[in-house]
Write an enzyme that holds these catalytic residues in place. Structure first.
Site, PDB file in Angstrom:
ATOM      1  N   ASP A 184      -4.727   2.735  -7.886  1.00  0.00           N
ATOM      2  CA  ASP A 184      -5.913   1.356  -7.368  1.00  0.00           C
ATOM      3  C   ASP A 184      -5.010   0.623  -6.439  1.00  0.00           C
ATOM      4  O   ASP A 184      -4.524  -0.576  -6.646  1.00  0.00           O
ATOM      5  CB  ASP A 184      -4.646   1.351  -8.898  1.00  0.00           C
ATOM      6  CG  ASP A 184      -3.458   1.496  -9.022  1.00  0.00           C
ATOM      7  OD1 ASP A 184      -2.555   2.446  -8.017  1.00  0.00           O
ATOM      8  OD2 ASP A 184      -2.603   0.378  -9.670  1.00  0.00           O
ATOM      9  N   GLU A 185      -4.866   1.221  -5.804  1.00  0.00           N
ATOM     10  CA  GLU A 185      -4.268   0.763  -4.704  1.00  0.00           C
ATOM     11  C   GLU A 185      -4.915   1.476  -3.266  1.00  0.00           C
ATOM     12  O   GLU A 185      -5.016   2.586  -2.973  1.00  0.00           O
ATOM     13  CB  GLU A 185      -3.291   0.916  -5.108  1.00  0.00           C
ATOM     14  CG  GLU A 185      -2.061   0.721  -3.912  1.00  0.00           C
ATOM     15  CD  GLU A 185      -0.219   1.195  -4.023  1.00  0.00           C
ATOM     16  OE1 GLU A 185       0.688   0.665  -3.367  1.00  0.00           O
ATOM     17  OE2 GLU A 185       0.000   1.960  -4.753  1.00  0.00           O
TER      18      GLU A 185
ATOM     19  N   ASP B 159      -4.061  -4.022  -4.244  1.00  0.00           N
ATOM     20  CA  ASP B 159      -3.320  -3.584  -5.689  1.00  0.00           C
ATOM     21  C   ASP B 159      -3.209  -4.037  -6.867  1.00  0.00           C
ATOM     22  O   ASP B 159      -3.801  -5.501  -6.628  1.00  0.00           O
ATOM     23  CB  ASP B 159      -1.422  -3.558  -5.196  1.00  0.00           C
ATOM     24  CG  ASP B 159      -0.256  -2.808  -5.708  1.00  0.00           C
ATOM     25  OD1 ASP B 159      -1.144  -1.964  -7.072  1.00  0.00           O
ATOM     26  OD2 ASP B 159       0.825  -2.384  -5.558  1.00  0.00           O
TER      27      ASP B 159
END
Lengths: 414, 374
Positions: A134-135, A41
């Site tokens: 973003d993960e 993350d």
């Protein structure tokens, strides 16, 4: 006990600081070199990207979000010290942190950085399941021979590579399953590296139920009503009691509270559908009230489709009754769209048949199949008002980009 | 009930009715044809509850009565009888079996009660006019390809027939669209059609009617209300429900000011489209038209298979507006050019706007085609 320096990759043994780099980010865990499911993350992603591009802001509080009437999309860790949180109304954020630098989101830029990081992940293992911009979840099982290092060492190196090559920081959670990996990734932010192994159940026991992904405010309130506030309370339930008190979702919830999760990392899953759903504060059975919730979700879905540049080839309506029975209905569009009106109308047509007085606790709307964005809302000879609707939506989007989501709303959402 | 008819007559009538019967067979009796003899007249009736077809045929009748039998089976049996044979059908009433004899062949068919056979009432049909079979064929053939199959917009699943006015002349107009293309075809307004409501004739009705029109050349009488339409072709009466919906205001999507005009021979153009489109098996891939003065370059590309181009120069095309690039689905272009005999006239605005296509020699039909992004 196996140990690893997050900052230089050395395996330092039983010393308080890394002898190689003097760093104190040493991770120790009995299963450190055996676990292989990771959750990665990025830290305060949008704000970090902005800080990377404007190094003079490094020490300043940075908020990415809409204008004074908008909301906080992302806040850097400096701003967070002042109490700024994502989704906070901008005026509140600025009251808490008056000297914050506010930057309008540049989603295209963040998407490009997200893709860059994702392609770096794909060098580690083919099993990368992107969960958002973003993960991602990664399974590094069987990659030790390829990389010449166990997953933990590969991940620590990856975190350093991202920092050096991309200029943003990531937090890594390493565990035996996806649930624990996600929880681990959140425990040590920013620049985190947290490992959860066999101690999972004991570690989770004292935590509030909200820690568990999937327990939102509504479910937390319901659980509190039953005297369940800590994960230990859930862990203590046997299957029969769980089902009796929480319905069919009870036993799986208890298993997750114990840190059990058997979902696999599935690299193709992400692009199959995009959806939005909400659990109600109190069960709803009136059609009009359901439609208001559905409209909000349709707008959210439309926004996500635009953000990730997809078009909906069809719509899936998801409902969960008060007794936790799930109903899904789907319908195809003749022409792909991402207009909230059309998504809503198609879902509403299906909702009308379901809203027969049944009390529902959740409503959701998803796009399926997902098609490339350029196919959305092509001009339609059978719908003379289509160009006007597309233009109206573009105007709404432009206003919201400047003044926040609440700046313009449709009457049916009120 | 008892009658004798010759095989050819009976076969033709059974062919008509068996294509109307409900193929999904959810209600058994809808798969049956009702055969009735009354006062020397033999009629065959079939319905799927949306459409009913009644055909009167020549026969030597000897006893009144009625029976229902599976249409497809009966059709197959009669079809396999030798040419020129005479067929005798006899039904003793109630639930006796239907006996069919021809020469040395005999069969007995299980029947269903005639009382269960649904009757589709037409109600009052206040509007009546006639149209030649040729004109009706023209209206159907030049519009039906554009009928939508999309279920959500059910009001597009048919041909919109209505009275209208073009340049001060009253016309009977047929329109169909699926959102990607639109076809608008006109005939001079027949007497009696002036006050008719606009009606949407369902796709299946259009298909059944069109089959009947292949065999006739005279007049077709049309009776309609705002919920039903009835076509009488010779001894056949086809009654259909209409689509209960509002057809979109199609006039608003027909461009008026497209001023870039391309003229090209139909055969040259259609053949070139087919040749360049052959590179891609993917139907949704566009054929790109690149235009410059008196030059048309058609091209198509498929990432897997390669590219294809063909040029049509001043000997084949006339175009004197500025350069233009525009893409269309090959099938949509061919569906339209199939309906055009001589020269095709395209009127473009730009590469993203709807394009008007016409038969250069015939003003009665107009097509609008939505470009694809290329």
């Amino acid at each position: 006990m196996p140990a690893l320096c997050r900052d230089c990759g050395a395996e330092p043994g039983e010393v308080p600081a890394c002898p190689d780099c003097r760093g104190r980010r040493i991770i120790r865990h009995p299963e450190l070199f055996a676990l292989h499911i990771a959750h990665i993350d990025c830290d305060a992603f949008f704000a970090s990207v902005e800080k990377r591009d404007r190094p003079e802001l490094a020490a300043r509080p940075v908020i990415v979000g809409g204008g004074v009437r908008g909301v906080v999309t992302a806040a850097c860790y400096v701003a967070r010290i002042h109490g700024v949180r994502s989704a906070m109304p901008m005026f509140k954020a600025l009251a808490a942190c008056p000297d914050a630098v506010v930057i309008r989101p540049d989603l295209a830029k963040y998407a490009a950085v997200g893709r860059q990081i994702r392609s770096m992940m794909e060098r580690l293992t083919p099993l990368v399941q992107p969960l958002s911009i973003d993960e991602a979840a990664l399974d590094l099982a069987g990659t030790e021979a390829l990389h010449g290092a166990p997953p933990a060492a590969v991940l620590a190196r990856f975190a350093r590579d991202v920092e050096r090559e991309v200029g943003v920081t990531v937090s890594v959670g390493l565990a035996g399953n996806r649930l624990l990996a996600k929880i681990a990734a959140g425990r040590d932010k920013p620049r985190g590296f947290c490992v959860i192994g066999a101690e999972a159940a004991a570690l989770l026991a004292p935590e509030p139920v909200r820690l568990l992904p999937g327990i939102g405010p509504a479910l937390a309130r319901k659980l509190a009503g039953l005297g369940i506030t800590r994960l230990a309370h859930l862990q203590a339930l046997d299957d029969r009691t769980a089902r009796a008190r929480l319905g069919d979702d009870g036993p799986p919830l208890v298993r997750r509270a114990r840190g059990e999760d058997c979902r696999r990392v599935d690299p193709i899953r992400e692009t199959k559908s995009i959806s939005a759903e909400t659990t109600f504060e109190a069960d709803i059975c009136e059609r009009a009230a359901l439609e208001r919730q559905l409209w909000r979700m349709a707008e959210k879905l439309a926004g996500r489709l635009r953000g990730e540049d997809f078009a909906a080839g069809g719509v899936v309506l998801k409902l969960k009754t008060a007794s936790f029975v799930q109903r899904t209905r789907s319908r195809q569009f003749a022409a792909p769209t991402r207009l909230p009106d059309l998504l809503f109308e198609a879902a509403r047509a299906m909702l009308i048949r379901e809203a027969d007085g049944t009390a529902f606790r959740l409503i959701g709307i998803g796009a399926q199949p997902l098609l490339p964005g350029h196919l959305a809302d092509q001009p339609d000879l059978a719908d003379p008002s289509a160009p006007r609707r597309v233009a109206a939506q573009a105007a709404i989007d432009a206003l919201r980009a400047r003044f926040g989501v609440r700046a313009v709303r449709r009457g049916r959402g009120l | 009930m008892r009658f004798k008819a010759d095989r050819a007559t009976l076969l033709k009538a059974l062919a008509h009715v068996q294509s109307v019967v409900e193929k999904r067979n959810t209600i058994p009796i809808l798969a049956n044809v009702m055969i009735a003899v009354r006062d020397g007249r033999l009629t065959l009736t079939a319905t799927d509850m949306e459409i009913a077809i009644v055909e009167e045929i020549a026969a030597t009748t000897s006893r009144n009565g009625a029976a229902t039998a599976p249409a497809a089976t009966l059709y197959e049996i009669v079809r396999k009888l030798p040419e020129g044979a005479e067929v005798e059908l006899e039904h003793g009433g109630a639930d006796a079996q239907l006996a069919l004899r021809s020469g040395r062949y005999a069969t007995s068919l299980v029947v269903l009660p005639t009382d269960d056979f649904p009757s589709m009432t037409a109600g009052t049909l206040p509007h009546r006019f006639s149209l030649s079979a040729l004109a009706l064929r023209g209206l159907i053939d030049r519009t039906r390809f554009a009928i939508s199959t999309e279920e959500t917009r059910y009001y597009l699943n048919g041909i919109y027939l209505h009275a209208a006015e073009t340049d001060g002349t009253k016309v009977l107009r047929a329109v169909a669209t699926d959102g990607h293309r639109l076809a608008r075809v006109e005939e001079p307004l027949p007497d009696g059609a002036g006050a008719m409501p606009g009606v949407i004739i369902p796709r299946k009705t259009v298909a059944e009617l069109r089959k009947l029109l292949d065999e006739v050349s005279g007049e077709v009488r049309i009776d309609l209300s705002d919920t039903r339409i009835q076509f009488r072709v010779d001894a056949i009466t086809l009654t259909s429900k209409l689509i209960d919906g509002t057809f979109p205001e199609y006039e608003r999507v027909i461009p008026r000011d497209n001023d870039k005009v391309l003229r090209v021979g139909k055969k040259d153009f259609a053949d070139a489209v087919a040749r360049v489109a052959a590179i891609s098996s993917e139907r949704s891939r566009p054929v790109k038209l690149s235009l410059a003065r008196d030059l048309l370059v058609l091209s198509a590309a498929s990432p897997e298979q390669g590219t294809a181009t063909e040029e049509l120069d001043a000997d084949h095309v006339k175009y004197d507006a500025g350069p233009l690039e525009i893409g269309f689905q090959a099938r949509y272009l061919n569906d339209i050019t199939d309906q055009i005999a001589g020269d095709v006239e395209f009127r473009f605005s730009d590469g993203a706007a709807p394009t008007v296509v016409r038969d250069a020699a015939d003003a009665s039909a107009l097509y609008v085609l939505m470009p694809m992004r290329v």
